[in-house]
Design an enzyme around this catalytic site. Sequence first.
Site, PDB file in Angstrom:
ATOM      1  N   LYS A 182      47.690  36.063  39.852  1.00  0.00           N
ATOM      2  CA  LYS A 182      47.081  35.734  41.145  1.00  0.00           C
ATOM      3  C   LYS A 182      47.918  36.333  42.278  1.00  0.00           C
ATOM      4  O   LYS A 182      49.121  36.098  42.358  1.00  0.00           O
ATOM      5  CB  LYS A 182      46.959  34.217  41.282  1.00  0.00           C
ATOM      6  N   THR A 215      45.419  24.503  51.176  1.00  0.00           N
ATOM      7  CA  THR A 215      45.309  25.197  49.885  1.00  0.00           C
ATOM      8  C   THR A 215      46.057  24.456  48.776  1.00  0.00           C
ATOM      9  O   THR A 215      46.320  25.030  47.724  1.00  0.00           O
ATOM     10  CB  THR A 215      45.858  26.626  50.007  1.00  0.00           C
ATOM     11  N   GLY A 217      46.736  22.665  45.614  1.00  0.00           N
ATOM     12  CA  GLY A 217      45.997  22.474  44.370  1.00  0.00           C
ATOM     13  C   GLY A 217      45.087  23.617  43.989  1.00  0.00           C
ATOM     14  O   GLY A 217      44.278  23.472  43.064  1.00  0.00           O
ATOM     15  N   THR A 218      45.207  24.776  44.640  1.00  0.00           N
ATOM     16  CA  THR A 218      44.320  25.890  44.297  1.00  0.00           C
ATOM     17  C   THR A 218      44.543  26.372  42.871  1.00  0.00           C
ATOM     18  O   THR A 218      43.590  26.675  42.151  1.00  0.00           O
ATOM     19  CB  THR A 218      44.499  27.069  45.270  1.00  0.00           C
ATOM     20  N   GLY A 219      45.809  26.465  42.433  1.00  0.00           N
ATOM     21  CA  GLY A 219      46.085  26.929  41.076  1.00  0.00           C
ATOM     22  C   GLY A 219      45.578  25.968  40.018  1.00  0.00           C
ATOM     23  O   GLY A 219      45.005  26.384  39.002  1.00  0.00           O
ATOM     24  N   CYS A 220      45.766  24.676  40.264  1.00  0.00           N
ATOM     25  CA  CYS A 220      45.266  23.659  39.335  1.00  0.00           C
ATOM     26  C   CYS A 220      43.743  23.720  39.258  1.00  0.00           C
ATOM     27  O   CYS A 220      43.151  23.648  38.175  1.00  0.00           O
ATOM     28  CB  CYS A 220      45.686  22.265  39.793  1.00  0.00           C
TER      29      CYS A 220
END
Length: 280
Positions: A182, A215, A217-220
Amino acid sequence: MTTTTRPSTPAPRILSIAGSDSSGGAGIQADIKTITMLGGYAMTAITAVTAQNSVGVQAIAPMSGDMVAEQIASCISDIGVDAVKIGMLHDADIIAHVARALEGVRAPIVVDPVMIATSGAALIDPEAITALREVLFPRAALITPNLPELGHLLGRNLTTTEQLVGAAEELSNMTGAAVLAKGGHTLDARIIDVLYVPRERAVQFDHARIDTPHTHGTGCTLSSAIATLLGHRQPLEHAVRLGRNFVIRAIEAAPGFGAGNGPLGHQAVRANQSSRDMDK
């Protein structure tokens, strides 16, 4: 006499193995929201309890490896599982127990190597990084590091999209898993993510940056969305594309809570909306 009928196409059973975020923006809480919005049935194995909010992580209490393994076994032995998402694993003992608990599981496993919170706080014991690479990554169908995490895993600083592409290929060749690297931490005008599939090809996805601090928690959210879509038996590339679009819409719908990096608006991206809009 009443009878209970089961749907002809039951919801995919998605197991999230991750830490709890008390403020609800990331971790287990974000995973449950995402899985539910995408039509999955969410199960959990909590690896750590955190006291955190939009401005930082105030405390972390890891679970024992045995307890994490028992949660996984309870879910798999009774409900079953169609896909697994793995997030925060605090230490090497938890990682070893998770790897053993997943032996024999044939469902796709998506590993989000959570190491650093959006606020910058460390979420993993440094010694656990080696265990991630050696014990868990070879079991994964997909690994989803951001740029700093990818740099930690490979032991060098990464700053550009060109470096991102090469590092994704290197990690994929090292582990045998597909890698979604990412690129939100580069200085590019647009966010560019790279999916590298072993022995196949690299696919780039990009979208305009959204000017917002919300933003958390975007990866989770992205990793649990992809796991849910894989549980729906979507092909990997398509699952990544739809998962990214879900995240974008959740960022756009962020409620604006908190004084720092606030949570996404998972609740605004309904399953019926996502089926209509996420293919765009």
